[in-house]
Design an enzyme around this catalytic site. Sequence first.
Site, PDB file in Angstrom:
ATOM      1  N   ALA A  72       0.853  -1.192   0.000  1.00 35.36           N
ATOM      2  CA  ALA A  72       0.000   0.000   0.000  1.00 35.36           C
ATOM      3  C   ALA A  72       0.892   1.247   0.000  1.00 35.36           C
ATOM      4  O   ALA A  72       2.060   1.169   0.377  1.00 35.36           O
ATOM      5  CB  ALA A  72      -0.873  -0.018   1.255  1.00 35.36           C
ATOM      6  N   GLU A  74       1.088   3.527   2.021  1.00 28.87           N
ATOM      7  CA  GLU A  74       1.640   3.817   3.352  1.00 28.87           C
ATOM      8  C   GLU A  74       2.524   2.683   3.883  1.00 28.87           C
ATOM      9  O   GLU A  74       2.889   2.665   5.060  1.00 28.87           O
ATOM     10  CB  GLU A  74       0.534   4.157   4.347  1.00 28.87           C
ATOM     11  CG  GLU A  74      -0.588   3.166   4.492  1.00 28.87           C
ATOM     12  CD  GLU A  74      -1.634   3.241   3.366  1.00 28.87           C
ATOM     13  OE1 GLU A  74      -2.528   2.396   3.359  1.00 28.87           O
ATOM     14  OE2 GLU A  74      -1.526   4.122   2.477  1.00 28.87           O
ATOM     15  N   SER A  75       2.897   1.748   3.007  1.00 27.31           N
ATOM     16  CA  SER A  75       3.676   0.577   3.447  1.00 27.31           C
ATOM     17  C   SER A  75       5.059   0.946   3.989  1.00 27.31           C
ATOM     18  O   SER A  75       5.848   1.631   3.318  1.00 27.31           O
ATOM     19  CB  SER A  75       3.836  -0.383   2.260  1.00 27.31           C
ATOM     20  OG  SER A  75       4.925  -1.253   2.470  1.00 27.31           O
ATOM     21  N   ASN A  76       5.345   0.445   5.175  1.00 24.82           N
ATOM     22  CA  ASN A  76       6.681   0.630   5.754  1.00 24.82           C
ATOM     23  C   ASN A  76       7.708  -0.256   5.060  1.00 24.82           C
ATOM     24  O   ASN A  76       8.877   0.089   4.932  1.00 24.82           O
ATOM     25  CB  ASN A  76       6.639   0.309   7.248  1.00 24.82           C
ATOM     26  CG  ASN A  76       5.683   1.226   7.986  1.00 24.82           C
ATOM     27  OD1 ASN A  76       5.813   2.449   7.905  1.00 24.82           O
ATOM     28  ND2 ASN A  76       4.712   0.653   8.685  1.00 24.82           N
ATOM     29  N   CYS A  78       7.770  -1.018   1.911  1.00 22.57           N
ATOM     30  CA  CYS A  78       8.204  -0.362   0.667  1.00 22.57           C
ATOM     31  C   CYS A  78       9.235   0.720   0.975  1.00 22.57           C
ATOM     32  O   CYS A  78      10.271   0.822   0.309  1.00 22.57           O
ATOM     33  CB  CYS A  78       7.004   0.231  -0.071  1.00 22.57           C
ATOM     34  SG  CYS A  78       5.887  -1.012  -0.750  1.00 22.57           S
TER      35      CYS A  78
END
Length: 335
Positions: A72, A74-76, A78
């Site tokens: 997503a 907001e993925s940490n 990524c």
Amino acid sequence: MLEHLARVDLLDGPTPFQRLKRLEAVTGHRSLWAKRDDVAALGLGGNKLRSLEYWIGEAGRRGADILVVAGAPESNQCRLTAATAAKLGLDCLILHGGDPPAGEVGNLMLNRLLGAGIRFLGPVDEATRGRMAREAAEELAAAGRRPYLIGDPAVGALGYARAAEELVRQARSAGVDLRHVVLPGSMGPTEAGFLYGCALLDLDLTVHLVSVEYGADELATRIAVIVGAVETLAGVPAGDWRRRMRIHMDQLGPGYGRPTPESVAAVRTCAGLEGFFLEHTYTAKTFAGLLRMRGDGTIPADQPACFLHTGGVPALFGQVAADPSLVDPSLVAPP
Ligand SMILES: Cc1ncc(COP(=O)(O)O)c(C=O)c1O
């Protein structure tokens, strides 16, 4: 413990193990600690850095020159993949589910600064996003690149087997006989790795998983599948790893990524008493779970307990921008 498996050092030594003295005073607990995996020199830290140590070990073994990761906006995971790629001089392609948001804050903004290539896939479910990531890696390979697809849960879990060893070493040298560790229950790799590590070390402690995403059965099944895969990968059986695990469902509220009055209170309690930050998807609910367990005696006052802070704090900016009431002091209940 897992020295035979490929790993690249990204953490530059142990993360802090801190005593939470003001929280002890407020909660009446005599030995309350935080393992600060949100603190690291690379990419603003977080649990996925430990997974990346093993993913990058594997990528290096395969001679990869570009990391591909899906998540997503907001993925940490990524963000930390993009930071790792930057640090190691690799390229990074991020595939986000959904459409580009109007404003870019938090992790998405950081990914731009880190120089990652970013593609939005439109409204796709998790399985489709995963398939599209595999296809993107295949296309890169066909074009002569050497992609490595980030995310194998068993490889990623190894990082938390190692974390269990690091934590218990720090606790022992501080003279603390840890009896409870509290961490988020989500997709499973962090939890599975930690439980696997605790089993290999034969630790006498309870691992409390505060579910932030799935029902208890699904979470337990996910973890069991990953522990099985880790046992195969590492070549070492974990024995009865399940006996330390307790799953708590009381903080999920309306669902994944949705704040609750308890998560709002937890963010402010931690910031106001200890000066560090939580966010609403993973760590605030987990911390709220710890406060509840302390309150009802699940964690007795005399049994040393540790909150495992898995990071993710950049997401707080987007969460509060979307809902300013998250910082409204009138919503805060005392712990
Ligand atoms: C800050 C944070 N905590 C916890 C988790 C959950 O970890 P896992 O997917 O290993 O269950 C994540 C996952 O991305 C995370 O970003």
